[in-house]
Design a protein around this motif. Structure first.
Motif, PDB file in Angstrom:
ATOM      1  N   GLY A 256       0.891  -1.217  -0.062  1.00 33.91           N
ATOM      2  CA  GLY A 256       0.112   0.065  -0.098  1.00 33.91           C
ATOM      3  C   GLY A 256       0.729   1.321   0.049  1.00 33.91           C
ATOM      4  N   GLN A 257       2.116   1.187  -0.275  1.00 36.24           N
ATOM      5  CA  GLN A 257       2.963   2.324  -0.134  1.00 36.24           C
ATOM      6  C   GLN A 257       2.872   3.083  -1.779  1.00 36.24           C
ATOM      7  OE1 GLN A 257       6.649   1.715   2.072  1.00 36.24           O
ATOM      8  NE2 GLN A 257       7.592   3.619   1.240  1.00 36.24           N
ATOM      9  N   LYS A 374       2.013  12.278 -15.191  1.00 37.27           N
ATOM     10  CA  LYS A 374       1.132  12.178 -13.929  1.00 37.27           C
ATOM     11  C   LYS A 374       2.128  12.339 -12.688  1.00 37.27           C
ATOM     12  CE  LYS A 374      -2.424   8.697 -15.600  1.00 37.27           C
ATOM     13  NZ  LYS A 374      -2.737   7.559 -15.534  1.00 37.27           N
ATOM     14  N   TYR A 379       0.068  16.015 -16.117  1.00 35.21           N
ATOM     15  CA  TYR A 379      -0.764  15.360 -16.897  1.00 35.21           C
ATOM     16  C   TYR A 379      -2.215  16.160 -16.463  1.00 35.21           C
ATOM     17  CZ  TYR A 379      -3.770  11.627 -18.573  1.00 35.21           C
ATOM     18  OH  TYR A 379      -4.618  11.094 -19.460  1.00 35.21           O
ATOM     19  N   GLU A 463      -3.246  13.374  -2.833  1.00 33.33           N
ATOM     20  CA  GLU A 463      -4.705  13.134  -2.111  1.00 33.33           C
ATOM     21  C   GLU A 463      -4.854  12.076  -1.175  1.00 33.33           C
ATOM     22  OE1 GLU A 463      -7.563  11.838  -5.197  1.00 33.33           O
ATOM     23  OE2 GLU A 463      -8.980  11.203  -3.611  1.00 33.33           O
ATOM     24  N   ILE A 464      -4.068  10.788  -1.563  1.00 34.21           N
ATOM     25  CA  ILE A 464      -4.245  10.073  -0.280  1.00 34.21           C
ATOM     26  C   ILE A 464      -3.393   9.999   0.680  1.00 34.21           C
ATOM     27  CG2 ILE A 464      -5.540   8.153  -2.022  1.00 34.21           C
ATOM     28  CD1 ILE A 464      -2.966   6.886  -2.353  1.00 34.21           C
ATOM     29  N   LYS A 467      -4.688  12.280   3.517  1.00 31.04           N
ATOM     30  CA  LYS A 467      -5.795  11.374   4.103  1.00 31.04           C
ATOM     31  C   LYS A 467      -5.288  10.607   5.310  1.00 31.04           C
ATOM     32  CE  LYS A 467      -9.826  11.904   1.139  1.00 31.04           C
ATOM     33  NZ  LYS A 467     -10.128  11.140  -0.366  1.00 31.04           N
ATOM     34  N   ARG A 468      -4.240   9.655   4.682  1.00 33.70           N
ATOM     35  CA  ARG A 468      -3.816   8.639   5.420  1.00 33.70           C
ATOM     36  C   ARG A 468      -3.073   9.657   6.995  1.00 33.70           C
ATOM     37  NH1 ARG A 468      -0.858   4.428   1.458  1.00 33.70           N
ATOM     38  NH2 ARG A 468      -2.618   4.185   0.290  1.00 33.70           N
ATOM     39  N   LEU A 471      -5.503  10.436   9.173  1.00 32.69           N
ATOM     40  CA  LEU A 471      -6.114   9.490  10.019  1.00 32.69           C
ATOM     41  C   LEU A 471      -5.220   8.703  11.074  1.00 32.69           C
ATOM     42  CD1 LEU A 471      -8.173   7.703   7.059  1.00 32.69           C
ATOM     43  CD2 LEU A 471      -8.830   8.494   9.166  1.00 32.69           C
TER      44      LEU A 471
END
Lengths: 482, 482, 482, 482
Positions: A256-257, A374, A379, A463-464, A467-468, A471
């Protein structure tokens, strides 16, 4: 005046379809069939050809001052060779000396690059650390369109970053919305092995790979990835050349990294037998870091590229001619490190990637252009054939063939690591900023037409990550007094 | 009359940007800001919302005759619930009985589906083998827009395929340019364990997962993948529920094989503790195959979805009400297998995927819509907000909340496996074929408005498969007579 | 009269030390220095040599009736060759025809084996299933010292086991405390590929590996392992020849499963280029199943042997001479499958394993003798130089050299797959049952001196399997009436 | 006078059998049934019990001066507790301060250890580097029976080794035939996270694991392994506590590298929820480095122990009482790091390892005793029940039970991390140097009876390392003058 690419098949990273492409003012205006274009629009014939986003080479070193000399290819000749090879943008590196101001180095490189004929941008290297470096990073990101910083884990006693610099700089990148990138080789091990080999009297180019065995890269790749992972930062590994490093990336991604890996065309095609060449100059011409590897690594790199664990391809284009290489005649550690390739990357990848069924054409576009755009937040301005994108286009004839040679290449170097390779599939025309700059074997450019491309901070990966981070914010346990 | 989605942020699989979307005649006409639209165009407000491709659920079983009963949700109610949940297309399954003609079954299902209110398509199951099956596969691909065939490796003495059928059918798929898909559970083991558990007197729903432990799926997944790999065929695994199967996919992909994996929303959120519920009906309501799994599998599935080793999400929506489930009161093997979810998939995935930083919004679009469209060759007609695409759109309010409940859902079943879950992020409006069908809590559809979608053969994956096949063609060694 | 091995260095699987070994009555009596031995004890000189447990070859097929002929090496010649090569025990296979009684077949093989000159034992194959097979398995385990049963997953239309037989037989093994073993190749795929190749006109030995690519083995290995894992049974994979199968074993072992893998000396040393030999007879002489593999598999097998994921080495010794092989002149599927090696195994493994630093001498003993003894419950009677053990000993001169050749080997076959290989390290003396049977290049044996070795049921692995079975016993959930 | 252990079942690492054990003069004289022993021999009853090699704890810190205090357990009390728990030998650590002479530190620790009642030995830490350190390493190996050196990758600004020290010291180990060991945590990251947490006001024990997340260990483990691998050195990782580090070991071993991993009883049984305890003292009592981990790591550690990728178990026994821990009341970085366990290790491992079917009894012996003896070159003197071995024996009653508690343990600490755990299987008698020192709940020892054990250099692993080094020696390419 506009320009219409007519009759071709457009290949984007996610789709292939028959379409014409109308460009004007340096931008793509429309993509489709039966386009309505103004009279007098220049037509560029593309029947039987693929129309793809121009290549982006995220790793070049034009006119780099390095190891006591300066790379022979400058921004003018280098970007010219790029266009000939279908590459319409490069990302080069600003490399401050330790203790040098980042801003000062940045300005120097910007000056050098003004003669470019294709678009360009810069990663900036962090080679030391103090508050001024941290501040300059902020300035570069906020005011100068830099969104990536490079860290060398090798080159002890020169530009090597120890772990504390990595930790500080990666943390700073997180604050700024930038991408840390690393050259992953354990500099202490390289230094140790170099000294040992010299002591043993092994001084030729064959010692070069012996001083940088695959584990040396695997170690550093792992280290950079785990440091980034611990801090919650993304990380981009340049020139992944080993199964070891590629496995490290794959492991992290499977957990997940957010890790990215770049692979050089050279590492995908050439193995370490070159260092056994009886001709010193030939062996030395292949000296680059990381070195070419035993064949099993090549196969592993292809597989990682196929499975998406590696995302981009580059060249680390850094040219030194025979007389420059000769500086290391008696001591392999003094051979300037570097090989060319900006002109050949797309061609050799098509030949060995697409023609072999390793990569689809869409994959080809992704790994030569779109993924870089990207990751580094350009992009779909770059890396895309779509309305609104920059009109940077390569027109590819899948049946055209040639034999690669230093005798015929445009690159300003007297050697070609792909010498003699017969390739099928060539960039027959290149459009940059909406202009047909390469066609019918002719390059038509004006010095300085290339533009510096600002890359905004906070690429999509943030973005993620943000969020992480929110959290996972640490919390104190409430305890009653005792 | 056209329709303009205004003020929203368009999220595609590869990019996010502020844009309006103009639709007409069921198609997206243009995407951008300051669009020029005809007067009288209906405006759909999307400020503060994300505008995304409508969901595609690649795995539903509306009104399926199964285990002596028929699924309670039919094509009308089921596609209605789908639209409410932001899903604008389903791919259901034609499942011939052994010895039944594929064409006959196909026609039956086509008839049932005519009442659909959203677009739909069919995978066709191969449950037996002879020349007529092979011929019907050809007819379905060439004349009926079918490009995928399903194979059950479980359900011994019913629709289970042994290896010879898999080998024949996968080979036939290769000839036709179709995608073989598999339900991967080793049916012999399931049968053996079921008999053993019944003999031991363990007859309740808690026996269901015991009869289908994770390895049973891991085995079959591996088998299907290696059979496909040996033949050079692609393969798509439905409802991957275990680390074991996911690891098998990851291994194959890392070795360059073209394998796809689908994961159900339920398997991502729910664990096997449900089968320990003291209430038989509650436990039985969760009986589906493969069963819910121990928590560590859930985490592994999320990670595989993040890393791209799993590509699609689905529901295996197959509704049986309490009285239907009661058929297995004394014998868990007689509990009709199935759970619902077509209405909830997008919502729970957003809540647990996007809000947690596991997936970016672009990832969300990819795994709920685009990847399915690509794999099954409907992209960019489906799965994309771009000019020329079908105007199937979901408008997503990331701040809207609700509590999921069987009391309030539209699905035609008296149970909801996500009962009581508070979610943030909802599909507030759904556009299907350019019509605003779900808005302000109201569904506005006419029975039968859904269309059968032809899926062309030779999806993109065949580009590389065919090259590899040609390159790997076996060659005889020439030997002189002896 | 006793025998004293004097002056050597004893190498066991877990330790190396300078010691003499005194044997009497077929047993080792004492190990140490300054041993007190009776006057008149025969002395066997071992200065400068290693004194190791005699090799055990767990996979031979002496005088096997197969593919319309009979293996040329019988139990007399075969065990003679074994002793010459330092192997003091073999485990051969009883292979009943489908529908043939296991007991009947067992008796037949026992009869054939009476002429053996080294100790031997039998795995018994399960090639079909009914209650009588299950009963015979019980008889063999309880009354005849058999503790392992073999299953062929290949050879469709002959001795192939489908999954239901595997499930039944593995379950029966669990009841009896026996070890299931498998030949892991997917027989359906092999059959399919054979037919396809023949249809394509590829009929020579080069088609043999094409009909059994690595995935075919990987699939079956995975299947057998997961079936065993699901049932809680141990499993032993014979002749693991691929990275694919080895990875499957490694994966299972890393997850706590009790899986064993055997590798053949041939697969460790020879690659699949042999099938391209222009000489049909030479190519055909290498036809065995699984076939020799591309070189990367060889390296993977070595690594698995080093890391302990593979535990035993064998030969699958099954000899067919040129005229027997010629039966497949026009159809590769008719070439009798098999190669020799019982005489060469220890030597080539020492040369390529120990001399290269891949294996320690202790590892060598473990993989050539001790591990087999442990797995099949003969340790420390076999596989150990310790008081009480059978006096089966090989005396190894690490400096002795020879060139392997069919011209000089004792094996009853006209071909040697290791032909021309120069090896360093040879078994200069062999002691069997306390007798010096091979010394100074002379074999001194009487036909029939070999003994059938009973192997007790419940090998050590069952200690933990039974505990796990008890802990994992399924439990019903208590529910109140509803 | 001799001693006969009678009626028990001997369990060695590779075999279990019914046998008596006769000891004299501190050695095991014979093992078997019907032993011939001198009249007057003391009989130790072992019916119904297992007779196993005494445990060896390779990781203790008796009376360690650390973090401003001194561990409360000294060599007398600590080795006493060890004997009560069935552990007959410890390997403790000499830890020189930076710039302190290794010899001086060594002599200091030797002095402290003289009061030991069980055998002991020392790893010596390398905490800095210059020529004198290198020379002292030589002296320790050649003259003082030290064959292992420890390196801390954590504890920045104290005893942390940077990469250059690791490279130098590992290289020196190779020259001396010694084993480098490492405490693998990235000290720069720990330091960074500690500062950050303190700044965020998170100062309690819950911050401890947050400052040392699993990746911090994974990184350092990888680094140490690859540095060793590059140099051709073996490496032993102490207290592996994470899946990350365990995976790093597994990866290296699967690639043929000689890497060993140790796991603590605590890490196998306890998870990180302890740091959330509302009672500060309880939370602080669990502060050790590396910290206890989330549960999924525990499971991974057990699996690695089962598969042989981890080989040894230890305790890192380092006792600090509540008032010592209180030094960190306001700052978790000041809580003395350490927990106890030398008395409980065997018992908890039997209960959770053997009783659960995770480990066989032979595995138990291997991981509690034999493997440590082998790796550190004391086998079969230690770790074996065989003639000639030291008579260090534990007699184990598999049915005896107790509840672990600080109230009843002998350890000199006021806390037990296993408090309240009910265990089945206890060391009912312990024999050390041939004397029955623990029996019937009574410890019968004289202060100072423990002996310093010399460990010879060049443990068995060097057999293959030296061969590989010779084969891989770098060679210059001969080139003609140019």
């Amino acid at each position: 005046m506009g320009l219409l690419v007519k009759g071709g098949t457009v290949v984007n990273h996610d789709h292939t379809n028959r379409a014409d492409v109308y460009c004007d003012n340096g931008k793509i205006i429309s993509v489709g069939t039966d386009l309505d274009v103004p009279p007098g629009t220049e037509e560029v014939e593309a029947h039987g050809c693929y129309v793809m986003p121009g290549g982006i080479d995220p790793h070049t070193h034009m006119q780099l001052p390095f190891m006591g000399t300066v790379a022979s290819e400058d921004f003018y000749t280098g970007t010219s060779a790029a266009l000939v090879g279908g590459t319409t943008m490069i990302i080069d590196f600003v490399i401050p000396s330790p203790q040098q101001s980042l801003m000062e180095a940045y300005e120097t490189w910007r000056g050098w690059a003004e003669k470019s004929v294709a678009d360009y941008s810069f990663h900036v290297a962090v080679t030391w650390w103090d508050e001024s470096v941290s501040a300059d990073m902020g300035t570069l990101v906020k005011d100068h369109g830099v969104n990536s910083f490079k860290h060398f884990m090798a080159y002890k006693n020169a530009i090597m970053c120890a772990d504390d610099v990595l930790v500080n700089s990666f943390s700073r990148c997180m604050e700024l919305g930038a991408i840390p990138t690393v050259h992953a080789e354990n500099g202490e091990l390289v230094f140790h092995l170099q000294q040992k080999l010299l002591k043993q009297g092994i001084t030729g180019p064959e010692a070069h790979p012996l001083s940088r065995p695959p584990m040396v890269e695997g170690e550093a790749a792992n280290r950079a990835i785990r440091i980034a992972g611990t801090l919650g930062a993304p990380v981009y590994l340049v020139h992944v050349s080993t199964k070891d490093a590629s496995d490290a990336i794959t492991y992290a991604r499977a957990n997940g990294q957010q890790v990215y890996g770049e692979v050089l065309a050279g590492h995908l095609l050439i193995d370490d037998s070159v260092y056994q060449n009886k001709d010193w100059a030939t062996a030395a011409a292949h000296v680059m870091s990381p070195p070419f590897r035993p064949p099993e690594h090549r196969e592993a790199l292809w597989k990682s590229l196929q499975s998406g664990n590696l995302q981009t391809t580059a060249t680390d284009h850094c040219c030194f001619c025979a007389e420059q290489k000769a500086a290391g005649k008696d001591d392999f550690t003094k051979i300037p490190n570097g090989t060319a390739g900006v002109e050949d990357r797309l061609t050799v990848l098509w030949d060995q990637g697409v023609n072999t069924g390793r990569l689809s054409m869409n994959d080809f576009v992704a790994v030569t252009s779109t993924n870089t755009a990207k990751i580094f937040n350009m992009y779909p301005r770059k890396g895309s054939i779509s309305p609104g994108a920059d009109a940077d286009i390569v027109i590819w004839d899948p049946k055209a063939t040639k034999t690669i040679s230093a005798k015929t290449h445009l690159q300003n170097i007297d050697f070609n690591i792909f010498e003699g390779m017969n390739v099928t599939g060539l960039p027959v025309k290149t459009i940059s900023q909406g202009e047909l700059v390469w066609s019918d074997g002719k390059l038509n450019v004006t010095k300085g037409r290339g533009r510096y491309i600002n890359r905004p901070s906070y690429p999509p990966v943030y973005e993620i990550l943000q969020k992480r981070q929110a959290l996972n914010a640490p919390k104190a346990v409430e305890r009653t007094a005792q």
